[in-house]
Design an enzyme around this catalytic site. Sequence first.
Site, PDB file in Angstrom:
ATOM      1  N   LYS A   1     -17.014   0.016 -39.743  1.00 17.90           N
ATOM      2  CA  LYS A   1     -16.518  -0.374 -38.419  1.00 17.90           C
ATOM      3  C   LYS A   1     -16.157  -1.852 -38.441  1.00 17.90           C
ATOM      4  O   LYS A   1     -17.017  -2.712 -38.435  1.00 17.90           O
ATOM      5  CB  LYS A   1     -17.537  -0.115 -37.311  1.00 17.90           C
TER       6      LYS A   1
ATOM      7  N   CYS B   1     -20.089 -18.540 -41.794  1.00 18.94           N
ATOM      8  CA  CYS B   1     -21.517 -18.368 -41.532  1.00 18.94           C
ATOM      9  C   CYS B   1     -22.355 -19.450 -42.201  1.00 18.94           C
ATOM     10  O   CYS B   1     -23.369 -19.876 -41.669  1.00 18.94           O
ATOM     11  CB  CYS B   1     -21.967 -16.990 -41.987  1.00 18.94           C
TER      12      CYS B   1
ATOM     13  N   GLY C   1     -27.986  -8.583 -34.705  1.00 13.11           N
ATOM     14  CA  GLY C   1     -28.903  -8.107 -35.747  1.00 13.11           C
ATOM     15  C   GLY C   1     -30.221  -7.633 -35.155  1.00 13.11           C
ATOM     16  O   GLY C   1     -30.780  -6.609 -35.571  1.00 13.11           O
TER      17      GLY C   1
ATOM     18  N   GLU D   1     -26.741  -9.663 -42.630  1.00  8.32           N
ATOM     19  CA  GLU D   1     -26.158 -10.970 -42.980  1.00  8.32           C
ATOM     20  C   GLU D   1     -25.821 -11.664 -41.671  1.00  8.32           C
ATOM     21  O   GLU D   1     -24.847 -11.293 -41.017  1.00  8.32           O
ATOM     22  CB  GLU D   1     -24.872 -10.785 -43.792  1.00  8.32           C
TER      23      GLU D   1
ATOM     24  N   GLU E   1     -25.687 -22.317 -33.573  1.00  9.98           N
ATOM     25  CA  GLU E   1     -24.485 -22.076 -34.370  1.00  9.98           C
ATOM     26  C   GLU E   1     -23.268 -22.150 -33.459  1.00  9.98           C
ATOM     27  O   GLU E   1     -23.157 -21.379 -32.508  1.00  9.98           O
ATOM     28  CB  GLU E   1     -24.563 -20.697 -35.030  1.00  9.98           C
TER      29      GLU E   1
ATOM     30  N   GLY F   1     -23.003 -10.252 -38.846  1.00  8.62           N
ATOM     31  CA  GLY F   1     -22.664 -10.722 -37.498  1.00  8.62           C
ATOM     32  C   GLY F   1     -23.723 -11.678 -36.981  1.00  8.62           C
ATOM     33  O   GLY F   1     -24.454 -12.296 -37.751  1.00  8.62           O
TER      34      GLY F   1
HETATM   35  P1  NAD Z   1     -21.160 -10.050 -33.650  1.00  9.68           P
HETATM   36  O1  NAD Z   1     -22.594  -9.847 -33.900  1.00  9.68           O
HETATM   37  O2  NAD Z   1     -20.686 -10.383 -32.291  1.00  9.68           O
HETATM   38  O3  NAD Z   1     -20.342  -8.747 -34.095  1.00  9.68           O
HETATM   39  C1  NAD Z   1     -20.371  -8.283 -35.429  1.00  9.68           C
HETATM   40  C2  NAD Z   1     -20.079  -6.798 -35.466  1.00  9.68           C
HETATM   41  O4  NAD Z   1     -21.113  -6.107 -34.792  1.00  9.68           O
HETATM   42  C3  NAD Z   1     -18.777  -6.409 -34.782  1.00  9.68           C
HETATM   43  O5  NAD Z   1     -18.150  -5.406 -35.554  1.00  9.68           O
HETATM   44  C4  NAD Z   1     -19.263  -5.851 -33.450  1.00  9.68           C
HETATM   45  O6  NAD Z   1     -18.393  -4.916 -32.912  1.00  9.68           O
HETATM   46  C5  NAD Z   1     -20.565  -5.202 -33.857  1.00  9.68           C
HETATM   47  N1  NAD Z   1     -21.547  -5.022 -32.783  1.00  9.68           N
HETATM   48  C6  NAD Z   1     -21.707  -5.764 -31.669  1.00  9.68           C
HETATM   49  N2  NAD Z   1     -22.699  -5.264 -30.896  1.00  9.68           N
HETATM   50  C7  NAD Z   1     -23.194  -4.180 -31.552  1.00  9.68           C
HETATM   51  C8  NAD Z   1     -24.222  -3.234 -31.277  1.00  9.68           C
HETATM   52  N3  NAD Z   1     -24.955  -3.313 -30.160  1.00  9.68           N
HETATM   53  N4  NAD Z   1     -24.451  -2.263 -32.179  1.00  9.68           N
HETATM   54  C9  NAD Z   1     -23.731  -2.172 -33.313  1.00  9.68           C
HETATM   55  N5  NAD Z   1     -22.730  -3.024 -33.612  1.00  9.68           N
HETATM   56  C10 NAD Z   1     -22.458  -4.029 -32.747  1.00  9.68           C
HETATM   57  O7  NAD Z   1     -20.678 -11.152 -34.702  1.00  9.68           O
HETATM   58  P2  NAD Z   1     -19.237 -11.845 -34.717  1.00  9.68           P
HETATM   59  O8  NAD Z   1     -19.055 -12.643 -33.487  1.00  9.68           O
HETATM   60  O9  NAD Z   1     -18.221 -10.815 -35.055  1.00  9.68           O
HETATM   61  O10 NAD Z   1     -19.366 -12.746 -35.992  1.00  9.68           O
HETATM   62  C11 NAD Z   1     -19.873 -14.046 -35.979  1.00  9.68           C
HETATM   63  C12 NAD Z   1     -21.252 -14.087 -36.571  1.00  9.68           C
HETATM   64  O11 NAD Z   1     -21.276 -13.475 -37.870  1.00  9.68           O
HETATM   65  C13 NAD Z   1     -21.773 -15.485 -36.789  1.00  9.68           C
HETATM   66  O12 NAD Z   1     -23.095 -15.579 -36.345  1.00  9.68           O
HETATM   67  C14 NAD Z   1     -21.698 -15.640 -38.305  1.00  9.68           C
HETATM   68  O13 NAD Z   1     -22.573 -16.605 -38.822  1.00  9.68           O
HETATM   69  C15 NAD Z   1     -22.007 -14.277 -38.773  1.00  9.68           C
HETATM   70  N6  NAD Z   1     -21.559 -14.070 -40.146  1.00  9.68           N
HETATM   71  C16 NAD Z   1     -22.481 -13.966 -41.143  1.00  9.68           C
HETATM   72  C17 NAD Z   1     -22.077 -13.804 -42.464  1.00  9.68           C
HETATM   73  C18 NAD Z   1     -23.065 -13.684 -43.586  1.00  9.68           C
HETATM   74  O14 NAD Z   1     -22.664 -13.240 -44.650  1.00  9.68           O
HETATM   75  N7  NAD Z   1     -24.318 -14.058 -43.415  1.00  9.68           N
HETATM   76  C19 NAD Z   1     -20.717 -13.749 -42.759  1.00  9.68           C
HETATM   77  C20 NAD Z   1     -19.792 -13.854 -41.711  1.00  9.68           C
HETATM   78  C21 NAD Z   1     -20.235 -14.008 -40.408  1.00  9.68           C
END
Ligand code: NAD
Length: 490
Positions: A186, A295, A244, A261, A392, A239
Amino acid sequence: MSSTAKMAGFQIPSGKMLIDGKWCEAASGKYFDTYNPATGEVLGKVAEGAEQDIDRAVRAARKAFEEGPWPQMSATERGKLLYKLAEAIREHGEELARIETLNCGKPISDARNIDVALVADCFEYYAGWANKIHGETVPVSGPFFNYTLREPVGVIGQIVAWNFPMLLAAWKLAPALATGNTVVLKPAEQTPLTALRLGELCLEAGFPPGVVNVVPGFGQTAGAALVAHRDVDKIAFTGEYITGQIIMREAAGTLKRLSLELGGKSPNIVFSDADVDAAVAGSMAGIFWNQGEVCCAGSRLFLQESIHDQFVEKLVAQTKKMKVGDPLQPDTQVGALVSSDHFNKVMSYIKAGKEEGAKLLTGGDQPIKPGYFVSPTVFDGVRDDMKIAREEIFGPVLSVIRFRDVDEVVSRANNTFYGLAAAVWTRDVAKAHTLARKLKAGTVWVNTYNVISSMSPFGGYKMSGFGRELGMHALELYTQVKSVWVNMAS
Ligand code: NAD
Ligand code: MN
C-alpha cells in the site's frame, strides 16, 4: 495496461490497482486525485482501495503463496526474476524518475541518479541473495538428525511513506520476494504512481499473478484493513512513529510479525578538529537533501563553540546559494514539499522556532508560488528544549545548537526518543569510534552524511522503530526458522 493517463509524454497507471496480476477498479468504484506538488495540479485519478480491495489482494497473495508457480519456483529462478526487474527499472529509469519527481516534488537529478539507481541496485542486491539463503545442521545429542529450514513468512503487508515512494517500496519488495513471500503493497496516498508502475514492471518481468499486489488508498481505510487482516502474516511499515504505535496496537489482535521504520531527529555533531568545509557541505546535504523530507535528516546540528561562528557564516552563505525551484530542471537542488498539508506543518514549525526565540539566519519563507516550496532554513541559538529541537519537522529546517565538550554533546545528542541516525565530524579517529559506540542510533556516519547502500543495514534504535532493512539483516524480517528432528535410531 488497460487504462492509462498521458502525462509529460509518459504513460502512468491511472484509476486502477494491481490485484492477482490484473488491473482492476476499486470495489467501491471510488477514485482519488493525485497531485504535482510543484504546481498544485492534478496529475491523475487513482483507484481508492479499501477493505474489500485489500481482502481481494490478500486472498490473491495467499493463493499465490500456497499454490501455482511461485512456491514451485527454485531460489535461483526467483533471483533471475529479480535481476530482470532490476534491468527493466534501469531501462525505464527516465520514465520512473519523471513520474517520481512529478508526484512528490523531488529534484529530477536526484530522482534519476539516486532514487532510480538505488531502486535498481536494491533489486539486484537481493536477486543475488535469493539462492544463498539456507539452514544449518545442528549437532544435537542423541540419535537424531536435526536441521533448520529458513522459510518465507507468507503474505506480507507493506505500507510506506511518501518521501522516497519507489525506494521505500523497493526496500520492502526486494527482500520479501527474494525469500519467497507474496506481497500486498500500500503506497502512501500522496504518492501512489511509481509503486503502480513498479507493479506493472513486476508483471512484465514475469512474477506470477498474486505475488505482487499494489493497492493504493488511505491509511485509515486501506492501511488499517491490511494491518487487521487475519490472513496477513507480517506488516512492514515505514512512516511516522504515531502511525507505528497505532499499527502495533492493531497488529496485536492477530499477533502479526511487525517491522517498523519510523522518524528521527538525528544529531549531526561537528567538533572543532573537523575539516570545516567538508562538514559544512555534509551538514547541508544532511538537512536539505530531498527538501529535508528524509527520515535520517541531520536536523540537529551540534557545533563545538570554538568553530561556531566561522561554521555558521559559511553555512548560511552557501545555503543562500542553493537552487530552489522547478523539480524538473536538472540543476534544481531543492524541490517542492509533498503537499499543502505538509507545507503548512513545516511553516508552523518555522513559526514556532521564531516564537520560542531561535534566531532565523536564512530562509523561513515560501520563495515560489504556486507549489509547496520552502527556502532552506537555518535557525541559530536553538536550545534543546525548543520544539524545533525536539520534534521531527521533515522539511528543510536546520536547528544549530552549541556545545562545549564530548561528554556533554553525547548526552544531549542522545536526549531524544528517536534513534535513527547520527553523524560525527572530527579528524580524531579515537573520538570518532568512541562516539560511534556511544550514540544511540541505528546508523552513525563519520565525516559524511546520508550515505546509504543496499548492502548495509538501516533502521532505528528507540522509537525510530525496530527490524533492519537492507543488507543481509532484511532477510531475517522475511524468513522464519523451522527446526526439523529426524530419529536416526534403528
Ligand atoms: P505516515 O505515518 O503518515 O504514513 C505512512 C503510511 O502509513 C501511509 O501509506 C499511510 O497511508 C499509512 N497509514 C496511515 N495511518 C494508518 C493506519 N491507521 N493504519 C495503517 N496504515 C496507515 O507517514 P508519512 O507522513 O507518509 O511519512 C513521513 C514519516 O515517515 C516521517 O516520520 C519519516 O521519518 C518516516 N520515514 C521513515 C523512514 C525509515 O526508513 N525509518 C523512511 C522514510 C520515512
Ligand atoms: Mn503523515
